[in-house]
Design a protein around this motif. Structure first.
Motif, PDB file in Angstrom:
ATOM      1  N   LEU A  68       0.802  -1.170  -0.072  1.00 54.28           N
ATOM      2  CA  LEU A  68       0.004  -0.002  -0.061  1.00 54.28           C
ATOM      3  C   LEU A  68       0.987   1.267  -0.093  1.00 54.28           C
ATOM      4  O   LEU A  68       0.431   2.369  -0.216  1.00 54.28           O
ATOM      5  CB  LEU A  68      -0.917   0.145   1.316  1.00 54.28           C
ATOM      6  N   ALA A  69       2.087   1.273   0.490  1.00 51.75           N
ATOM      7  CA  ALA A  69       2.873   2.187   0.438  1.00 51.75           C
ATOM      8  C   ALA A  69       3.082   3.013  -0.976  1.00 51.75           C
ATOM      9  O   ALA A  69       2.962   4.403  -1.126  1.00 51.75           O
ATOM     10  CB  ALA A  69       4.407   1.909   0.964  1.00 51.75           C
ATOM     11  N   SER A  70       3.155   2.315  -2.289  1.00 50.14           N
ATOM     12  CA  SER A  70       3.214   3.006  -3.373  1.00 50.14           C
ATOM     13  C   SER A  70       1.629   3.400  -3.784  1.00 50.14           C
ATOM     14  O   SER A  70       1.725   4.623  -4.395  1.00 50.14           O
ATOM     15  CB  SER A  70       3.488   1.876  -4.426  1.00 50.14           C
ATOM     16  N   CYS A  71       0.674   2.835  -3.157  1.00 50.87           N
ATOM     17  CA  CYS A  71      -0.652   3.355  -3.355  1.00 50.87           C
ATOM     18  C   CYS A  71      -0.697   4.795  -2.796  1.00 50.87           C
ATOM     19  O   CYS A  71      -1.393   6.025  -3.274  1.00 50.87           O
ATOM     20  CB  CYS A  71      -1.726   2.548  -2.756  1.00 50.87           C
ATOM     21  N   ILE A  72       0.005   5.035  -1.570  1.00 45.55           N
ATOM     22  CA  ILE A  72      -0.345   6.140  -0.942  1.00 45.55           C
ATOM     23  C   ILE A  72       0.563   7.391  -1.304  1.00 45.55           C
ATOM     24  O   ILE A  72       0.385   8.558  -1.409  1.00 45.55           O
ATOM     25  CB  ILE A  72       0.144   5.746   0.611  1.00 45.55           C
ATOM     26  N   ARG A  73       1.772   7.060  -1.811  1.00 49.00           N
ATOM     27  CA  ARG A  73       2.570   8.133  -2.638  1.00 49.00           C
ATOM     28  C   ARG A  73       1.596   8.442  -3.988  1.00 49.00           C
ATOM     29  O   ARG A  73       1.788   9.570  -4.188  1.00 49.00           O
ATOM     30  CB  ARG A  73       3.815   7.332  -3.283  1.00 49.00           C
ATOM     31  N   LEU A  74       0.908   7.627  -4.426  1.00 47.80           N
ATOM     32  CA  LEU A  74       0.290   8.191  -5.545  1.00 47.80           C
ATOM     33  C   LEU A  74      -1.023   8.995  -5.103  1.00 47.80           C
ATOM     34  O   LEU A  74      -1.250   9.972  -5.833  1.00 47.80           O
ATOM     35  CB  LEU A  74      -0.260   6.885  -6.377  1.00 47.80           C
ATOM     36  N   GLU A  75      -1.466   8.614  -4.028  1.00 48.87           N
ATOM     37  CA  GLU A  75      -2.492   9.383  -3.459  1.00 48.87           C
ATOM     38  C   GLU A  75      -2.135  10.708  -3.312  1.00 48.87           C
ATOM     39  O   GLU A  75      -2.894  11.723  -3.603  1.00 48.87           O
ATOM     40  CB  GLU A  75      -3.001   8.708  -2.134  1.00 48.87           C
ATOM     41  N   TYR A  76      -0.807  11.088  -2.602  1.00 47.53           N
ATOM     42  CA  TYR A  76      -0.256  12.265  -2.222  1.00 47.53           C
ATOM     43  C   TYR A  76      -0.122  13.175  -3.566  1.00 47.53           C
ATOM     44  O   TYR A  76      -0.441  14.222  -3.545  1.00 47.53           O
ATOM     45  CB  TYR A  76       1.018  12.025  -1.519  1.00 47.53           C
TER      46      TYR A  76
END
Length: 334
Positions: A68-76
Motif C-alpha cells: 500500500l505504500a506505493s498507493c499512498i505515494r500516488l494518493e499524495y
C-alpha cells in the motif's frame, strides 16, 4: 470462492489501511501527529496508537513495508496535481474482473463513516457502485435520503440507477427517489418534456443540493455498460469517438479536456446537468481500470470532484499525464 483470487493487501481491512496511511504521512511527509489527526478526523491518541502498531507489526522498519505504500505515494501526488481534498488508491488486481470489487472495498469505509442521519446522498449507477453497496457496512440512518442522478433502464437490473439508490437506502434504513425516465430520450423534444415533469424536477432539484454524490465514469470500449446494455449503439460509439469523446459521466460524453462534445446523445440525456454538480457539497468519483484513464482525467479537469477512489495502475497513468488548465472550464466552487 472469489476471495481466493485476491491478495490480502488488496482487501486489507479499513483499520489496517488507515494505520498504513498514518505511518506514511508521519514518516515520509513529516506531518505532525496533530496534522494527521486533523486530516483523517481522528484524535492524536488514535494516531499515536496507529504508529505504535505499525512499528510493532513490522510495517514500519527503515521504510513502510507494505504494497500500500506505493498507493499512498500516488494518493499524495494526485491530490497535489488535481487539487483534490482526498484520494484513495487501491492495488490493481491481476484479474481485471475484480476491479469493481477492490474499488468497492476502497470506498466502502468512507461511505459508512461520512453518512449521517438527515443527510442527502446522490448516486449514479454501474458495476462499481453496485459493488460499493455490497462492501459497505450499514447502520441506522432513518432520515437518510438517496437520490438518483440520471434516468435508468425500463427493466430491473442490479446496475440500474433506481436499484443502486434503493440498495443504499435499504442499507441504512432511509428513503430513495429516482428519475422515472430513460437515460436517453428518443428525441430532444421528448427530453425537454421529461425534464419539465414535476417529479423529475423535484428529484433533480434535491440532487443539486445533496450533501454527497457518488459517481463513476464509463469509457467507449466494449467494456462500457452503456454499450453492453445497448443504450449506446456501435454507430453511436463510432460517432462519439469521431466527435472527440473519451467517455461519459452521468451519460454526458466528454472530450479529453473535460468538455461535452457536440453529439445528439448529449442533447437527449436525462440526468443532472454537469455544472449543477458544482453545488453538491462533496463529490466522490469512484472509478478505475487503465482503459478509463482518459475519461477519469477529463472529469477531474472539470474541478467539481472533491475526492477520488482509483486503482494503482490507473493512478500511475494519471500521474504520467501533464495537467493543463482549460480556460473554458470553471474552477471548482469551494
Amino acid at each position: 470462492m472469489q476471495n481466493k483470487h485476491l491478495d490480502d493487501d488488496v482487501i486489507a481491512s479499513s483499520e489496517d489501511q488507515l494505520n498504513i496511511r498514518i505511518a506514511w504521512y508521519y514518516y515520509i511527509t513529516d506531518m505532525t501527529q496533530q496534522q494527521i489527526a486533523d486530516r483523517f478526523g481522528i484524535t492524536r491518541v488514535r494516531v499515536n496508537k496507529a504508529l505504535a502498531n505499525s512499528r510493532e507489526t513490522g510495517v514500519v522498519q527503515i521504510r513502510i513495508n507494505s504494497k500500500l505504500a506505493s498507493c499512498i505515494r500516488l494518493e499524495y501526488e494526485l491530490e497535489r496535481m488535481y487539487g483534490l481534498e482526498r484520494v484513495t488508491v487501491v492495488p490493481t488486481p491481476e484479474d481485471q474482473r475484480f476491479i469493481f470489487r477492490v474499488l468497492g472495498v476502497g470506498v466502502a469505509p468512507y461511505i459508512h463513516d461520512q453518512l449521517v442521519d438527515g443527510c442527502t446522498l446522490a448516486v449514479g449507477w454501474g458495476r462499481t457502485l453496485r459493488q460499493a453497496v455490497r462492501e459497505t457496512r450499514g447502520k441506522s440512518l432513518p432520515n437518510l435520503k438517496v437520490l438518483s442522478l440520471l434516468g435508468g433502464l425500463h427493466y430491473g437490473s442490479a446496475n440500474n440507477t433506481a436499484e443502486i439508490a434503493s440498495s443504499f437506502a435499504s442499507l441504512f434504513g432511509g428513503s430513495y427517489y429516482y428519475l422515472a425516465a430513460p437515460v436517453y430520450a428518443s428525441s430532444d423534444e421528448y427530453r425537454d418534456m421529461m425534464l419539465a415533469e414535476g417529479s423529475v424536477q423535484d428529484v433533480l432539484g434535491q440532487a443539486r443540493n445533496a450533501d454527497m454524490a457518488l459517481v463513476t465514469v464509463g469509457d467507449l470500449s466494449k467494456r462500457s455498460l452503456m454499450i453492453e446494455l445497448g443504450l449506446v449503439s456501435p454507430e453511436d460509439a463510432r460517432t462519439l469517438k469521431a466527435a472527440g469523446a473519451v467517455g461519459d459521466l452521468l451519460g454526458h460524453y466528454l472530450n479529453k479536456d473535460g468538455e461535452e462534445v457536440d453529439h445528439p446523445l448529449n442533447r437527449r440525456v436525462i440526468s443532472l446537468d454537469l455544472e449543477d454538480i458544482r453545488h453538491i457539497r462533496k463529490v466522490v468519483l469512484v472509478s478505475g481500470g487503465p482503459y478509463k484513464a482518459d475519461i477519469i482525467r477529463a472529469v477531474l479537469l472539470r474541478k467539481f470532484v472533491h475526492e477520488l477512489v482509483i486503482d494503482e495502475a490507473t493512478a500511475e497513468q494519471l500521474i504520467g499525464q501533464p495537467v493543463t488548465e482549460n480556460p473554458h472550464l470553471e474552477k471548482r466552487v469551494s
